[in-house]
Design a protein around this motif. Structure first.
Motif, PDB file in Angstrom:
ATOM      1  N   LEU A  17     -28.262  82.869 -22.427  1.00 30.71           N
ATOM      2  CA  LEU A  17     -27.042  82.130 -22.146  1.00 30.71           C
ATOM      3  C   LEU A  17     -26.720  81.226 -23.328  1.00 30.71           C
ATOM      4  O   LEU A  17     -27.533  80.381 -23.713  1.00 30.71           O
ATOM      5  CB  LEU A  17     -27.209  81.303 -20.872  1.00 30.71           C
ATOM      6  N   HIS A  18     -25.503  81.390 -23.877  1.00 32.96           N
ATOM      7  CA  HIS A  18     -25.048  80.614 -25.028  1.00 32.96           C
ATOM      8  C   HIS A  18     -23.883  79.737 -24.600  1.00 32.96           C
ATOM      9  O   HIS A  18     -23.026  80.161 -23.810  1.00 32.96           O
ATOM     10  CB  HIS A  18     -24.629  81.551 -26.157  1.00 32.96           C
ATOM     11  N   ALA A  19     -23.825  78.522 -25.114  1.00 37.69           N
ATOM     12  CA  ALA A  19     -22.824  77.549 -24.683  1.00 37.69           C
ATOM     13  C   ALA A  19     -21.391  78.040 -24.860  1.00 37.69           C
ATOM     14  O   ALA A  19     -20.521  77.746 -24.031  1.00 37.69           O
ATOM     15  CB  ALA A  19     -23.020  76.238 -25.435  1.00 37.69           C
ATOM     16  N   ILE A  72     -28.754  73.052 -21.077  1.00 39.58           N
ATOM     17  CA  ILE A  72     -27.424  73.353 -21.567  1.00 39.58           C
ATOM     18  C   ILE A  72     -26.380  72.658 -20.685  1.00 39.58           C
ATOM     19  O   ILE A  72     -26.510  72.623 -19.457  1.00 39.58           O
ATOM     20  CB  ILE A  72     -27.186  74.886 -21.595  1.00 39.58           C
ATOM     21  N   ALA A  73     -25.377  72.078 -21.301  1.00 35.43           N
ATOM     22  CA  ALA A  73     -24.343  71.372 -20.556  1.00 35.43           C
ATOM     23  C   ALA A  73     -23.552  72.356 -19.694  1.00 35.43           C
ATOM     24  O   ALA A  73     -23.207  73.447 -20.138  1.00 35.43           O
ATOM     25  CB  ALA A  73     -23.401  70.641 -21.511  1.00 35.43           C
ATOM     26  N   GLY A  74     -23.271  71.949 -18.450  1.00 29.97           N
ATOM     27  CA  GLY A  74     -22.457  72.776 -17.565  1.00 29.97           C
ATOM     28  C   GLY A  74     -23.236  73.711 -16.675  1.00 29.97           C
ATOM     29  O   GLY A  74     -22.644  74.510 -15.946  1.00 29.97           O
ATOM     30  N   LEU A  75     -24.572  73.625 -16.700  1.00 24.04           N
ATOM     31  CA  LEU A  75     -25.418  74.526 -15.910  1.00 24.04           C
ATOM     32  C   LEU A  75     -25.831  73.867 -14.602  1.00 24.04           C
ATOM     33  O   LEU A  75     -26.294  72.726 -14.583  1.00 24.04           O
ATOM     34  CB  LEU A  75     -26.669  74.898 -16.709  1.00 24.04           C
ATOM     35  N   GLN A  76     -25.671  74.603 -13.520  1.00 24.35           N
ATOM     36  CA  GLN A  76     -26.159  74.174 -12.213  1.00 24.35           C
ATOM     37  C   GLN A  76     -27.085  75.264 -11.677  1.00 24.35           C
ATOM     38  O   GLN A  76     -26.658  76.392 -11.432  1.00 24.35           O
ATOM     39  CB  GLN A  76     -25.002  73.947 -11.236  1.00 24.35           C
ATOM     40  N   VAL A  77     -28.351  74.913 -11.490  1.00 23.91           N
ATOM     41  CA  VAL A  77     -29.368  75.885 -11.077  1.00 23.91           C
ATOM     42  C   VAL A  77     -29.719  75.676  -9.612  1.00 23.91           C
ATOM     43  O   VAL A  77     -29.898  74.549  -9.151  1.00 23.91           O
ATOM     44  CB  VAL A  77     -30.638  75.740 -11.933  1.00 23.91           C
ATOM     45  N   GLU A  82     -37.969  82.996  -4.124  1.00 23.02           N
ATOM     46  CA  GLU A  82     -37.746  84.380  -4.520  1.00 23.02           C
ATOM     47  C   GLU A  82     -36.589  84.540  -5.490  1.00 23.02           C
ATOM     48  O   GLU A  82     -36.702  85.221  -6.504  1.00 23.02           O
ATOM     49  CB  GLU A  82     -37.493  85.236  -3.275  1.00 23.02           C
ATOM     50  N   ASP A  83     -35.443  83.918  -5.195  1.00 25.43           N
ATOM     51  CA  ASP A  83     -34.243  84.126  -6.004  1.00 25.43           C
ATOM     52  C   ASP A  83     -34.016  82.984  -6.987  1.00 25.43           C
ATOM     53  O   ASP A  83     -34.411  81.844  -6.759  1.00 25.43           O
ATOM     54  CB  ASP A  83     -33.006  84.236  -5.105  1.00 25.43           C
ATOM     55  N   PHE A  84     -33.378  83.339  -8.084  1.00 30.09           N
ATOM     56  CA  PHE A  84     -32.910  82.358  -9.056  1.00 30.09           C
ATOM     57  C   PHE A  84     -31.397  82.487  -9.130  1.00 30.09           C
ATOM     58  O   PHE A  84     -30.874  83.574  -9.340  1.00 30.09           O
ATOM     59  CB  PHE A  84     -33.535  82.630 -10.425  1.00 30.09           C
ATOM     60  N   ARG A  85     -30.687  81.375  -8.952  1.00 30.69           N
ATOM     61  CA  ARG A  85     -29.238  81.402  -8.994  1.00 30.69           C
ATOM     62  C   ARG A  85     -28.733  80.276  -9.884  1.00 30.69           C
ATOM     63  O   ARG A  85     -29.330  79.202  -9.943  1.00 30.69           O
ATOM     64  CB  ARG A  85     -28.639  81.217  -7.590  1.00 30.69           C
ATOM     65  N   PHE A  86     -27.642  80.538 -10.567  1.00 36.89           N
ATOM     66  CA  PHE A  86     -26.998  79.453 -11.297  1.00 36.89           C
ATOM     67  C   PHE A  86     -25.502  79.712 -11.397  1.00 36.89           C
ATOM     68  O   PHE A  86     -25.027  80.846 -11.284  1.00 36.89           O
ATOM     69  CB  PHE A  86     -27.600  79.271 -12.699  1.00 36.89           C
ATOM     70  N   CYS A  87     -24.780  78.633 -11.624  1.00 36.04           N
ATOM     71  CA  CYS A  87     -23.379  78.691 -12.032  1.00 36.04           C
ATOM     72  C   CYS A  87     -23.256  77.887 -13.313  1.00 36.04           C
ATOM     73  O   CYS A  87     -23.936  76.870 -13.496  1.00 36.04           O
ATOM     74  CB  CYS A  87     -22.451  78.138 -10.951  1.00 36.04           C
ATOM     75  N   PHE A  88     -22.400  78.350 -14.188  1.00 34.25           N
ATOM     76  CA  PHE A  88     -22.251  77.728 -15.501  1.00 34.25           C
ATOM     77  C   PHE A  88     -20.779  77.686 -15.872  1.00 34.25           C
ATOM     78  O   PHE A  88     -20.048  78.660 -15.664  1.00 34.25           O
ATOM     79  CB  PHE A  88     -23.035  78.527 -16.550  1.00 34.25           C
ATOM     80  N   GLU A  89     -20.335  76.554 -16.404  1.00 36.93           N
ATOM     81  CA  GLU A  89     -18.979  76.429 -16.939  1.00 36.93           C
ATOM     82  C   GLU A  89     -19.060  75.689 -18.263  1.00 36.93           C
ATOM     83  O   GLU A  89     -19.605  74.586 -18.334  1.00 36.93           O
ATOM     84  CB  GLU A  89     -18.064  75.686 -15.978  1.00 36.93           C
ATOM     85  N   ASN A  90     -18.515  76.308 -19.320  1.00 38.81           N
ATOM     86  CA  ASN A  90     -18.611  75.666 -20.627  1.00 38.81           C
ATOM     87  C   ASN A  90     -17.366  74.829 -20.927  1.00 38.81           C
ATOM     88  O   ASN A  90     -16.470  74.698 -20.089  1.00 38.81           O
ATOM     89  CB  ASN A  90     -18.893  76.699 -21.725  1.00 38.81           C
ATOM     90  N   VAL A  91     -17.299  74.298 -22.121  1.00 35.13           N
ATOM     91  CA  VAL A  91     -16.223  73.367 -22.474  1.00 35.13           C
ATOM     92  C   VAL A  91     -14.858  74.048 -22.555  1.00 35.13           C
ATOM     93  O   VAL A  91     -13.819  73.383 -22.493  1.00 35.13           O
ATOM     94  CB  VAL A  91     -16.527  72.667 -23.817  1.00 35.13           C
ATOM     95  N   GLU A 226     -26.855  90.025  -8.878  1.00 33.65           N
ATOM     96  CA  GLU A 226     -25.405  89.814  -8.827  1.00 33.65           C
ATOM     97  C   GLU A 226     -24.971  88.958 -10.012  1.00 33.65           C
ATOM     98  O   GLU A 226     -25.681  88.038 -10.433  1.00 33.65           O
ATOM     99  CB  GLU A 226     -25.011  89.145  -7.519  1.00 33.65           C
ATOM    100  N   LEU A 227     -23.791  89.264 -10.547  1.00 33.46           N
ATOM    101  CA  LEU A 227     -23.283  88.571 -11.725  1.00 33.46           C
ATOM    102  C   LEU A 227     -21.767  88.505 -11.668  1.00 33.46           C
ATOM    103  O   LEU A 227     -21.107  89.510 -11.417  1.00 33.46           O
ATOM    104  CB  LEU A 227     -23.717  89.323 -12.998  1.00 33.46           C
ATOM    105  N   THR A 228     -21.215  87.311 -11.912  1.00 31.78           N
ATOM    106  CA  THR A 228     -19.780  87.122 -12.071  1.00 31.78           C
ATOM    107  C   THR A 228     -19.530  86.623 -13.479  1.00 31.78           C
ATOM    108  O   THR A 228     -20.162  85.654 -13.929  1.00 31.78           O
ATOM    109  CB  THR A 228     -19.233  86.100 -11.056  1.00 31.78           C
ATOM    110  N   LEU A 229     -18.614  87.285 -14.186  1.00 39.68           N
ATOM    111  CA  LEU A 229     -18.339  86.933 -15.578  1.00 39.68           C
ATOM    112  C   LEU A 229     -16.892  87.286 -15.932  1.00 39.68           C
ATOM    113  O   LEU A 229     -16.235  88.033 -15.201  1.00 39.68           O
ATOM    114  CB  LEU A 229     -19.307  87.644 -16.520  1.00 39.68           C
ATOM    115  N   PRO A 230     -16.388  86.791 -17.055  1.00 42.41           N
ATOM    116  CA  PRO A 230     -15.010  87.095 -17.448  1.00 42.41           C
ATOM    117  C   PRO A 230     -14.820  88.588 -17.754  1.00 42.41           C
ATOM    118  O   PRO A 230     -15.662  89.212 -18.409  1.00 42.41           O
ATOM    119  CB  PRO A 230     -14.805  86.253 -18.710  1.00 42.41           C
ATOM    120  N   LYS A 231     -13.711  89.145 -17.301  1.00 43.32           N
ATOM    121  CA  LYS A 231     -13.418  90.549 -17.592  1.00 43.32           C
ATOM    122  C   LYS A 231     -13.252  90.783 -19.080  1.00 43.32           C
ATOM    123  O   LYS A 231     -13.516  91.877 -19.585  1.00 43.32           O
ATOM    124  CB  LYS A 231     -12.148  90.982 -16.850  1.00 43.32           C
TER     125      LYS A 231
END
Length: 279
Positions: A17-19, A72-77, A82-91, A226-231
Motif C-alpha cells: 500500500l502506497h500513500a 500510513i495516514a488515512g488507514l483504518q484497520v 481470522e480476518d484482516f480488514r482495512f479502509c484507506f483514503e489518501n490526500v 474482497e477488495l474495493t478500488l478505483p476502476k
C-alpha cells in the motif's frame, strides 16, 4: 570471523500500500550475507540449509502477501482472530477497502514500504533461526535492473492452490514485444504506461461496480477475499490473470493496432519467469 554470501537466494513477489499510488505490485531480489565463526565442519552455515531454511523463512514471511504500513495516514484497520480488514483514503480522496485471511497480509510498523523499512525486519527475523555461531545476518533487497519497459501489477488467482490465490499480491515485470520478428520498444512503453500500477481484474470476480469504484470478491482455499478500488486502476480480463493469459491478453490488444502483422509478446511474472503468446 568469516562471511558467507548467497546472491539471488530468492525473490519476494508481493503488493504493498502506497500513500499516493495505491496498490503497487513489486518484486525484490534477496541477497544475504551471514557473518560468524566457523563451525566444526569449517563452515559458517551449510549452503544447503541456507537455501532451505532461510529461503523458506523469507518466502513464508512476506512473499505473496499484501504489505501494509501501519502508520500510513488515512488507514483504518479492523483486525480479528481470522480476518484482516482495512479502509484507506489518501490526500487525493482515493479510497480502498480490503478483507482477507490474516495470513495474506503483513502489517509493518512503518509509514511506508521500501527496502529501508523492510530490510531490518527481515534481518531481525532471520537472526532468530540461524545457529549460535552466526553472529550477524545482512540482507540486501534490490529490484531487477531492467533495460527497457516494465510495469507493476497486482492480482489474485482464486483457483490457485498456493499463495497466488491471495487477492493482493503482485510483481514488477519487464515486457518484450516483437512485431514481425523485430522488437518494438514503442509498443513496450505503451503497455508500461497503461499498466504502470495496474490491478488485473478477472471479470467473474466482480461483485459490484459504479462509475468510479469496483468491488471484487471470491472464496478460495485459504478463505474469503474482497477488495474495493478505483476502476481507473484496473484492467479487465475475461479469464484468470495467469501470466499465460496476460501474455495472450496483451498480444490480442497489440494486434488490434497491427492487424496485418505478426505479434509476439514475452510477458514476465516478476523475475526471470513468464510466458509467450502470439497473435
Amino acid at each position: 570471523m568469516a562471511s558467507l554470501f548467497v546472491e539471488e537466494l530468492t525473490v519476494m513477489d508481493f503488493s504493498y500500500l502506497h500513500a499516493l499510488r495505491g496498490i503497487v505490485g513489486e518484486s525484490w531480489i534477496v541477497d544475504i550475507i551471514l557473518e560468524g565463526e566457523l563451525n566444526n565442519e569449517g563452515m559458517v552455515f551449510d549452503f544447503g540449509l541456507v537455501k532451505k531454511e532461510i529461503k523458506r523463512a523469507i518466502d513464508e514471511g512476506m512473499d505473496h502477501k499484501f504489505l501494509i504500513p501501519a502508520s500510513i495516514a488515512g488507514l483504518q484497520v479492523i483486525e480479528d482472530d481470522e480476518d484482516f480488514r482495512f479502509c484507506f483514503e489518501n490526500v487525493t480522496g482515493m479510497k480502498l477497502c480490503y478483507r482477507s485471511p490474516r495470513e495474506a497480509v503483513y502489517l509493518l510498523d512503518a509509514d511506508r514500504i521500501n527496502t529501508e523499512t523492510v530490510t531490518p525486519i527481515l534481518e531481525k527475523h532471520l537472526k532468530t533461526i540461524v545457529p549460535a555461531n552466526v553472529s550477524n545476518v545482512k540482507v540486501k533487497l534490490r529490484a531487477q535492473d531492467i533495460e527497457g519497459a516494465y510495469y507493476h501489477y497486482s492480482h489474485g488467482l482464486k483457483k490457485h492452490q498456493g499463495d497466488c490465490q491471495r487477492i493482493c499480491h503482485g510483481h514488477r515485470s519487464p515486457i518484450k514485444v516483437f512485431i514481425d520478428g523485430k522488437r518494438s520498444g514503442e509498443e513496450e512503453f505503451i503497455i508500461a504506461k497503461q499498466w504502470q500500477d495496474i490491478y488485473l481484474v478477472t471479470r467473474e470476480d466482480v461483485l459490484h461496480q459504479d462509475a468510479s469504484y469496483i468491488t471484487l470478491g471470491y472464496e478460495a482455499e485459504q478463505g474469503y477475499f474482497e477488495l474495493t478500488l478505483p476502476k481507473a486502476s484496473c484492467d479487465f480480463m475475461s479469464g484468470d490473470s495467469t501470466v499465460e493469459l496476460i501474455a495472450v491478453h496483451l498480444a490480442e490488444h497489440i494486434k488490434e493496432r497491427h492487424p496485418n502483422k505478426k505479434v509476439e509478446v514475452q510477458a514476465y511474472e516478476g523475475y526471470k519467469k513468464g510466458a509467450f503468446a502470439n497473435a
